[in-house]
Design a protein around this motif. Structure first.
Motif, PDB file in Angstrom:
ATOM      1  N   ARG A 290     -35.560 -27.880 -14.056  1.00 20.45           N
ATOM      2  CA  ARG A 290     -36.733 -26.963 -14.114  1.00 20.45           C
ATOM      3  C   ARG A 290     -36.465 -25.592 -14.273  1.00 20.45           C
ATOM      4  O   ARG A 290     -36.667 -24.836 -13.474  1.00 20.45           O
ATOM      5  N   GLN A 291     -35.855 -25.455 -15.506  1.00 22.04           N
ATOM      6  CA  GLN A 291     -35.155 -23.922 -15.855  1.00 22.04           C
ATOM      7  C   GLN A 291     -36.252 -23.252 -16.481  1.00 22.04           C
ATOM      8  O   GLN A 291     -36.210 -22.844 -17.742  1.00 22.04           O
ATOM      9  N   VAL A 292     -37.730 -23.289 -16.255  1.00 20.19           N
ATOM     10  CA  VAL A 292     -38.595 -22.374 -16.909  1.00 20.19           C
ATOM     11  C   VAL A 292     -39.268 -21.323 -16.094  1.00 20.19           C
ATOM     12  O   VAL A 292     -39.163 -21.365 -14.736  1.00 20.19           O
ATOM     13  N   LEU A 293     -39.822 -20.374 -16.509  1.00 20.68           N
ATOM     14  CA  LEU A 293     -40.392 -19.302 -15.775  1.00 20.68           C
ATOM     15  C   LEU A 293     -41.171 -19.598 -14.795  1.00 20.68           C
ATOM     16  O   LEU A 293     -41.385 -19.148 -13.709  1.00 20.68           O
TER      17      LEU A 293
ATOM     18  N   HIS B  84     -39.698 -20.723 -11.439  1.00 26.08           N
ATOM     19  CA  HIS B  84     -39.132 -19.740 -10.915  1.00 26.08           C
ATOM     20  C   HIS B  84     -40.074 -18.883 -10.200  1.00 26.08           C
ATOM     21  O   HIS B  84     -40.064 -18.405  -9.121  1.00 26.08           O
TER      22      HIS B  84
ATOM     23  N   PHE C 291     -30.741 -19.890 -17.459  1.00 27.13           N
ATOM     24  CA  PHE C 291     -31.551 -20.444 -16.138  1.00 27.13           C
ATOM     25  C   PHE C 291     -33.096 -20.352 -16.444  1.00 27.13           C
ATOM     26  O   PHE C 291     -33.727 -20.952 -15.617  1.00 27.13           O
ATOM     27  N   ILE C 292     -33.473 -19.524 -17.186  1.00 27.27           N
ATOM     28  CA  ILE C 292     -34.915 -19.299 -17.615  1.00 27.27           C
ATOM     29  C   ILE C 292     -34.925 -19.558 -19.029  1.00 27.27           C
ATOM     30  O   ILE C 292     -34.945 -18.497 -19.883  1.00 27.27           O
ATOM     31  N   ARG C 293     -35.515 -20.810 -19.465  1.00 29.01           N
ATOM     32  CA  ARG C 293     -35.184 -21.244 -21.033  1.00 29.01           C
ATOM     33  C   ARG C 293     -36.606 -20.467 -21.861  1.00 29.01           C
ATOM     34  O   ARG C 293     -36.331 -20.487 -22.710  1.00 29.01           O
ATOM     35  N   ASP C 294     -37.327 -19.810 -21.306  1.00 30.32           N
ATOM     36  CA  ASP C 294     -38.423 -19.248 -21.926  1.00 30.32           C
ATOM     37  C   ASP C 294     -38.148 -17.724 -22.110  1.00 30.32           C
ATOM     38  O   ASP C 294     -38.716 -17.282 -22.971  1.00 30.32           O
TER      39      ASP C 294
ATOM     40  N   LEU D  68     -39.913 -14.555 -24.546  1.00 28.53           N
ATOM     41  CA  LEU D  68     -39.963 -13.152 -23.904  1.00 28.53           C
ATOM     42  C   LEU D  68     -39.296 -12.075 -25.040  1.00 28.53           C
ATOM     43  O   LEU D  68     -39.959 -11.084 -25.291  1.00 28.53           O
TER      44      LEU D  68
END
Lengths: 242, 253
Positions: free
Chosen positions: A19-22, A25, B161-164, B168
């Motif tokens: 679950r590595q989406v903004l 988080h 860690f934050i694929r978006d 951005l």
């Protein structure tokens, strides 16, 4: 020289890793919940060692933790607990064609791979003719890699790996791809390396390959060591269970 | 481990892959800014909105702004994705991982050199002579590259860690086209707002290039030091974050 020692090594992966989406988080920050899910143990409390010049093979079913063990030994990932000691230059051949780029030619990939395996430019230049000779894929070495068969890719990858002066050679599953002539060549080269006190850690699903290549086998089940012994002994027990 | 060899091989790899399958090859490096320059020159001189009337030599003025911007947009965009895109490599070989983002920025170097050649060529053709301040240009660009390397180290590590992250960055890049003095002069920005604009090292680079090439003046020292400080902090931050997060790349790739 090449020594591998695992002392109570565990490696866990968080189950939330996907679950590595903004959004997720942000949700975690807002609701202040720490993910309470149990981590997944790929390797649990594993202790073993391989003396310099010895060859240890890993057996076990898919998902037993063999590849994670190899990645840990190669220093590519960090253990969650325990200590790992590997002395000398460890060279991993962990997946067929990793570190290769399909658009580059064989020679270009040879240099790329040599650099990634830790060779200096001088070593790579000196080894190039020997690597090309060992791979024995003729003029294909000047063609882009995407035109290669998987056997040819293996030949090149293996040739680079065994000529990179490893102290520890870590091989995952790939030997089975080559034809019998090349397998024979590999075995010969591996024997030669072992005479030079190179330590080998490998996996395979082929009993013949393991008998040929290994002094001892380690049976891994659910991330734990189940049994260690001579290839015949461990294979008999392993096959009996399945 | 021969770090220089790893870096050089990776740059060469990025570079060969980028150019091998283009029949026009490096011509694209020149064509793109020329097309942009022509369009913007048409819009702003033929259609002639009020605030560019007093900018002389508008095509060159615009090119001074466009080249730093296109360098940023290419390197920041591709650099942010570079760790995730090279997951196979990073999960299977033990290599100095920071070499991947650094190489991805430096691989754009030749593209940049061609564009700078174009810029200097047009400067000369348009009758602005060579002056001693041209020596500032390599230094200014070096600081800008330091800034971009820091930015790419930071964003490529976070992208794991934050694929978006990549979206951005994409949005930020298109916003920055309007928030950097590319097609307009920095003089139209309110003095109170200018302080914020000058925090962007690429904006400082644009202003300095215009001073050097168009006006034959040295860059403003106050701005140059600001640029150095921001770039240094960005590189330090990017480096620290990258080294910290790198430990967990394997688990999340």
């Amino acid at each position: 020289m090449g020594l591998i020692r695992f002392q109570n090594v565990s490696k866990t992966f968080a189950r939330t890793a996907r679950r590595q989406v903004l959004g997720s988080h942000l949700r975690n920050i807002v609701s202040r919940t720490k993910s309470a899910e149990e981590p997944f143990f790929a390797v649990r409390d594993m202790t073993f060692s391989v003396e310099p010049g010895r060859s240890l093979g890993l057996v076990g079913s898919n998902g037993a933790g063999k590849s994670t063990t190899l990645a840990l030994a190669a220093g590519i990932c960090q253990p969650s607990a325990g200590t790992i000691e590997v002395t000398g230059r460890a060279v991993g051949l962990l997946e067929l064609g990793s570190g290769f780029h399909p658009e580059l030619t064989g020679v270009e990939n040879l240099y790329l791979n040599a650099a990634l395996l830790g060779m200096t430019e001088k070593e790579a230049k000196a080894a190039e003719p020997r690597i090309a000779e060992f791979a024995d894929i003729g003029d294909y070495i000047y063609e882009p890699l995407r035109t290669y068969s998987s056997g040819m890719m293996l030949r090149l990858a293996f040739a680079v790996a065994v000529h990179s002066h490893p102290d520890v050679l870590i091989v995952d599953e790939v030997i089975g791809v080559g034809d019998s002539a090349f397998q024979q060549k590999c075995n010969e080269r591996l024997r030669q390396l072992r005479q030079n006190r190179v330590t080998i850690l490998c996996t395979s699903h082929s009993g013949d390959v393991l008998r040929d290549m290994c002094d001892e086998l380690l049976w891994i089940d659910h991330g734990q060591v189940k049994r260690r012994g001579t290839p015949d002994e461990v294979l008999a027990a392993y096959l009996h269970q399945h | 481990m021969d770090h220089a060899f790893v870096l050089r091989t990776l740059i060469l790899k990025d570079f060969k892959i980028r150019y091998r399958n283009m029949s026009l090859g490096m011509l694209w490096s020149v064509l793109n800014p020329l097309i942009m320059m022509s369009v913007l020159t048409f819009v702003f001189t033929v259609l002639n909105p009020p605030n560019v009337k007093n900018i002389s030599d508008y095509p060159l003025f615009f090119l001074c702004g466009l080249i730093p911007y296109s360098f940023l947009s290419v390197t920041w965009g591709t650099g942010t994705n570079c760790i995730v895109d090279n997951a196979q490599l990073l999960k299977r070989t033990k290599m100095p991982r920071e070499a991947v983002p650094i190489a991805s920025v430096l691989a754009a170097g030749l593209h940049l050199l061609i564009q700078l050649g174009l810029l200097l060529g047009i400067t000369l053709v348009n009758g602005h002579g060579i002056n001693v301040y041209w020596l500032w240009l390599p230094l200014l660009w070096a600081v800008a590259v330091v800034f971009v390397v820091g930015l790419v180290l930071l964003c490529s590590a976070l992208d794991v860690f934050i694929r978006d992250m990549r979206y951005l960055v994409e949005s930020s890049v298109s916003l920055l086209f309007w928030f950097m003095p590319i097609f307009y002069s920095a003089n139209i920005i309110k003095p109170s707002h200018k302080v914020i604009w000058e925090l962007n090292p690429l904006t400082v680079l644009i202003l300095a290039q215009r001073a050097v090439l168009l006006e034959g003046q040295a860059p403003e020292m106050r701005l140059f030091w600001k640029m150095c400080i921001v770039s240094g902090i960005t590189l330090a931050l990017g480096w620290i974050v990258f080294r910290k997060l790198e430990q967990k790349f394997y688990d999340y790739l």
